[in-house]
Design a protein around this motif. Structure first.
Motif, PDB file in Angstrom:
ATOM      1  N   GLY A 290      36.542  18.314  45.490  1.00 42.86           N
ATOM      2  CA  GLY A 290      35.272  18.451  44.777  1.00 42.86           C
ATOM      3  C   GLY A 290      35.425  19.302  43.524  1.00 42.86           C
ATOM      4  N   GLY A 291      34.566  19.023  42.539  1.00 45.02           N
ATOM      5  CA  GLY A 291      34.608  19.812  41.316  1.00 45.02           C
ATOM      6  C   GLY A 291      35.711  19.368  40.365  1.00 45.02           C
ATOM      7  N   GLY A 292      36.767  18.722  40.886  1.00 46.69           N
ATOM      8  CA  GLY A 292      37.750  18.071  40.025  1.00 46.69           C
ATOM      9  C   GLY A 292      38.954  18.870  39.559  1.00 46.69           C
TER      10      GLY A 292
ATOM     11  N   ILE B 272      22.987  12.431  34.884  1.00 51.77           N
ATOM     12  CA  ILE B 272      22.752  13.873  34.735  1.00 51.77           C
ATOM     13  C   ILE B 272      22.539  14.445  36.133  1.00 51.77           C
ATOM     14  CG2 ILE B 272      21.283  15.673  33.749  1.00 51.77           C
ATOM     15  CD1 ILE B 272      20.542  13.638  31.543  1.00 51.77           C
ATOM     16  N   HIS B 273      23.422  15.353  36.506  1.00 52.92           N
ATOM     17  CA  HIS B 273      23.245  16.068  37.772  1.00 52.92           C
ATOM     18  C   HIS B 273      22.567  17.406  37.479  1.00 52.92           C
ATOM     19  CE1 HIS B 273      25.308  13.893  40.934  1.00 52.92           C
ATOM     20  NE2 HIS B 273      26.417  13.767  40.237  1.00 52.92           N
ATOM     21  N   ARG B 274      21.713  17.840  38.408  1.00 55.51           N
ATOM     22  CA  ARG B 274      21.177  19.196  38.315  1.00 55.51           C
ATOM     23  C   ARG B 274      21.966  20.056  39.299  1.00 55.51           C
ATOM     24  NH1 ARG B 274      14.896  21.084  39.337  1.00 55.51           N
ATOM     25  NH2 ARG B 274      15.071  23.036  38.189  1.00 55.51           N
TER      26      ARG B 274
ATOM     27  N   PRO C 133      36.967  27.959  45.124  1.00 58.81           N
ATOM     28  CA  PRO C 133      36.505  28.636  43.900  1.00 58.81           C
ATOM     29  C   PRO C 133      35.338  27.932  43.200  1.00 58.81           C
ATOM     30  CG  PRO C 133      38.876  28.714  44.023  1.00 58.81           C
ATOM     31  CD  PRO C 133      38.434  27.890  45.191  1.00 58.81           C
ATOM     32  N   TRP C 134      35.405  26.605  43.060  1.00 55.57           N
ATOM     33  CA  TRP C 134      34.319  25.941  42.315  1.00 55.57           C
ATOM     34  C   TRP C 134      33.002  26.044  43.073  1.00 55.57           C
ATOM     35  CZ3 TRP C 134      31.317  21.767  43.835  1.00 55.57           C
ATOM     36  CH2 TRP C 134      31.753  21.054  44.957  1.00 55.57           C
ATOM     37  N   GLN C 135      33.068  26.061  44.414  1.00 57.01           N
ATOM     38  CA  GLN C 135      31.819  26.171  45.176  1.00 57.01           C
ATOM     39  C   GLN C 135      31.262  27.590  45.064  1.00 57.01           C
ATOM     40  OE1 GLN C 135      31.295  24.021  48.932  1.00 57.01           O
ATOM     41  NE2 GLN C 135      33.471  23.536  48.874  1.00 57.01           N
TER      42      GLN C 135
ATOM     43  N   TYR D 240      22.497  21.629  33.842  1.00 57.99           N
ATOM     44  CA  TYR D 240      22.870  20.213  33.852  1.00 57.99           C
ATOM     45  C   TYR D 240      24.385  20.004  33.879  1.00 57.99           C
ATOM     46  CZ  TYR D 240      23.349  20.924  28.780  1.00 57.99           C
ATOM     47  OH  TYR D 240      23.709  21.399  27.540  1.00 57.99           O
ATOM     48  N   ASN D 241      24.745  18.843  34.395  1.00 60.74           N
ATOM     49  CA  ASN D 241      26.141  18.461  34.573  1.00 60.74           C
ATOM     50  C   ASN D 241      26.219  16.946  34.369  1.00 60.74           C
ATOM     51  OD1 ASN D 241      28.730  17.956  35.538  1.00 60.74           O
ATOM     52  ND2 ASN D 241      28.134  18.190  37.694  1.00 60.74           N
ATOM     53  N   VAL D 242      26.784  16.545  33.243  1.00 60.77           N
ATOM     54  CA  VAL D 242      26.847  15.120  32.897  1.00 60.77           C
ATOM     55  C   VAL D 242      28.230  14.569  33.269  1.00 60.77           C
ATOM     56  CG1 VAL D 242      26.784  13.466  30.969  1.00 60.77           C
ATOM     57  CG2 VAL D 242      25.240  15.445  30.978  1.00 60.77           C
ATOM     58  N   ASP D 243      28.265  13.575  34.138  1.00 61.46           N
ATOM     59  CA  ASP D 243      29.545  12.944  34.477  1.00 61.46           C
ATOM     60  C   ASP D 243      29.912  11.911  33.430  1.00 61.46           C
ATOM     61  OD1 ASP D 243      30.472  14.053  36.964  1.00 61.46           O
ATOM     62  OD2 ASP D 243      28.735  13.117  37.918  1.00 61.46           O
ATOM     63  N   SER D 244      31.199  11.870  33.084  1.00 61.34           N
ATOM     64  CA  SER D 244      31.611  10.862  32.109  1.00 61.34           C
ATOM     65  C   SER D 244      33.053  10.443  32.347  1.00 61.34           C
ATOM     66  CB  SER D 244      31.456  11.413  30.687  1.00 61.34           C
ATOM     67  OG  SER D 244      31.977  12.716  30.589  1.00 61.34           O
TER      68      SER D 244
ATOM     69  N   ASN E 248      22.592   6.172  44.392  1.00 57.59           N
ATOM     70  CA  ASN E 248      23.678   6.504  45.324  1.00 57.59           C
ATOM     71  C   ASN E 248      24.298   7.863  45.034  1.00 57.59           C
ATOM     72  OD1 ASN E 248      24.407   4.227  47.272  1.00 57.59           O
ATOM     73  ND2 ASN E 248      24.046   3.138  45.367  1.00 57.59           N
ATOM     74  N   LYS E 249      24.359   8.234  43.764  1.00 56.44           N
ATOM     75  CA  LYS E 249      25.101   9.441  43.372  1.00 56.44           C
ATOM     76  C   LYS E 249      24.294  10.722  43.543  1.00 56.44           C
ATOM     77  CE  LYS E 249      28.876  11.226  41.502  1.00 56.44           C
ATOM     78  NZ  LYS E 249      28.616  12.580  41.957  1.00 56.44           N
ATOM     79  N   GLY E 250      22.956  10.586  43.562  1.00 53.58           N
ATOM     80  CA  GLY E 250      22.120  11.784  43.701  1.00 53.58           C
ATOM     81  C   GLY E 250      21.644  12.325  42.366  1.00 53.58           C
TER      82      GLY E 250
END
Ligand code: BGC
Length: 425
Positions: free
Chosen positions: A67-69, A145-147, A194-196, A304-308, A342-344
């Motif tokens: 998670g978090g990448g 856009i994730h919150r 760490p990312w969590q 905000y967190n934009v996936d791309s 699906n992604k939330g």
């Protein structure tokens, strides 16, 4: 010189071009590096994979769990150094600029044409459009856009613990946590990675300092704010919350802690709304089986967190065509709806009918629009939106060391945060 620029000087561009696509390819092959591997994330990714395949392209999945990448980013860098970049990779925020500046993402792969034909300039929220452009050229394709500043609640667990309503302030959050503990339920579900840790920390900073203080800390990297009394207060609050977490949380994945809340072992999870993808995959209904509320003390603000997916500099014509196909699919009305359900997350297009979404997504869209008007919308530090990766890594180190050390001093941690960020800049 930052990590990617160093990488750029070390690797000649010529070594980046992959060999011709395999003979089995018809229209072309695209390999995609990403970290959407939890059941909910996978369900969302499947929507994209299926469409690309239906359009006649071959999808090569380079999924890197974590998670978090962070792990995915390490894999990506080593692939690029080895001269074997994928066609597309999940890269986000300022990191996109760094990869583009280093010459790995090209502005002339036709993405601008796809954007023009499909009206991206008008349809995308400006916040998202800016992130995926380099020098006015589109180099990445935005999805959503994730919150990040959410709290996910199991209402049954709250009922068992005698908690009347979801917490709206840090004090109420401590109170609810104490009641859950008394009822024998893990109060706060958070995996020890760490990312969590930093996902919670940024929400706590937002609650303690408001959006201005958050901005000064994680966007301006203002030393006085980073080392000030309010930052020490944020660390003190983090310590208090850590006392309500599962002592065996070390290394636990975020989706497994979501599962703990789903099955009532834990009461609440502070996490971005990709957590909702797990509730959705478990066929649970928002507002009934689970509640979503802004992280206590942060209503009115929105991290905000934009996936791309960034498109890599390749020569193969089939891959280039597949890159354009992904871009076309990603912004389609139907895709934006089904993928984000699906992604939330919420759509990255501003014209999607939100009545087809659940109550959490509807609240998210409304809050994003409102927070965007008055500076309440802020880029997520923990999810690569606010800083480059070295600065983010410095924050992660300080926060995780602090949270794991029972004797750590909040004021000292604030000083360490300022020093670590300075060194990483
Ligand atoms: C990504 C989300 C992902 C989450 C957990 C975030 O950084 O933006 O898309 O679901 O990490 O893996």
């Amino acid at each position: 010189m930052n990590a990617i620029t160093r990488l750029a000087t070390a690797v000649s561009l010529a070594s980046l071009f992959p060999l011709a696509a395999s003979a089995a390819d018809d229209k072309g092959t695209i390999e995609v590096t990403h970290w959407w591997t939890s059941p909910g994330e996978n369900a969302a990714m499947e929507v994209l994979r299926n469409q690309v395949k239906a359009d006649g392209y071959t999808w090569k999945d380079n999924a890197v769990a974590g998670g978090g990448g962070s792990t995915a980013m390490t894999v990506l860098k080593s692939r690029v150094v080895a001269g074997n970049p994928p066609g597309a990779a999940q890269i986000k925020g300022p990191d996109i600029q760094e990869w583009a500046k280093a010459g790995y993402l090209i502005p002339d792969n036709g993405l601008d044409d796809v954007a023009k034909e499909n009206n991206w300039d008008t349809l995308l929220y400006p916040t998202a459009a800016k992130i995926v452009q380099y020098g006015n050229h589109y180099v990445a394709v935005p999805f959503n856009i994730h919150r990040v500043n959410w709290l996910w609640i199991n209402p049954e667990a709250f009922k068992k613990a005698g908690i009347a309503k979801p917490p709206t302030s840090l004090e109420e959050l401590y109170d609810a946590a104490a009641k859950l503990q008394q009822a024998g339920i893990t109060p706060i579900a958070l995996g020890g990675q760490p990312w969590q840790d930093s996902t919670l920390f940024e929400s706590v900073v937002l609650a303690v300092m408001g959006p201005e203080g958050y901005h000064k800390s994680f966007v301006d990297l203002d030393q006085a704010t980073l080392t000030g009394q309010k930052m020490a207060d944020a660390f003190a609050a983090l310590k208090k919350l850590a006392g309500y977490m599962d002592p065996n949380r070390s290394g636990k994945d975020w989706n497994l802690t979501t599962a703990d809340v789903i099955n009532g072992k834990a009461g609440m999870q502070p996490m971005g709304d990709w957590a909702k993808s797990e509730w959705t995959a478990a066929k649970k209904v928002a507002g009934k089986d689970y509640l979503c509320v802004p992280f206590p003390g942060t209503a009115g603000s929105y991290t905000y967190n934009v996936d791309s997916l960034a498109m890599f500099n390749v020569k193969n014509k089939g891959t280039l065509a597949a890159q354009r196909d992904v871009a076309k699919i990603a912004l389609g009305t139907q895709f934006q709806t089904v993928f984000n359900q699906n992604k939330g997350s919420i759509p990255v297009r501003n014209d999607i009918d939100m009545s087809q979404f659940d109550s959490c997504a509807q609240a998210s869209a409304k809050d994003f629009a409102e927070a965007s008007k008055d500076g309440g919308a802020q880029p997520s530090m923990a999810h690569n939106m606010a800083t480059n990766l070295p600065v983010q890594g410095a924050v992660f180190d300080v926060v995780t060391n602090f949270i794991n050390d029972k004797n750590a001093d909040p004021a000292k941690a604030a000083q360490q945060l300022g020093a670590a960020i300075k060194a990483a800049q």
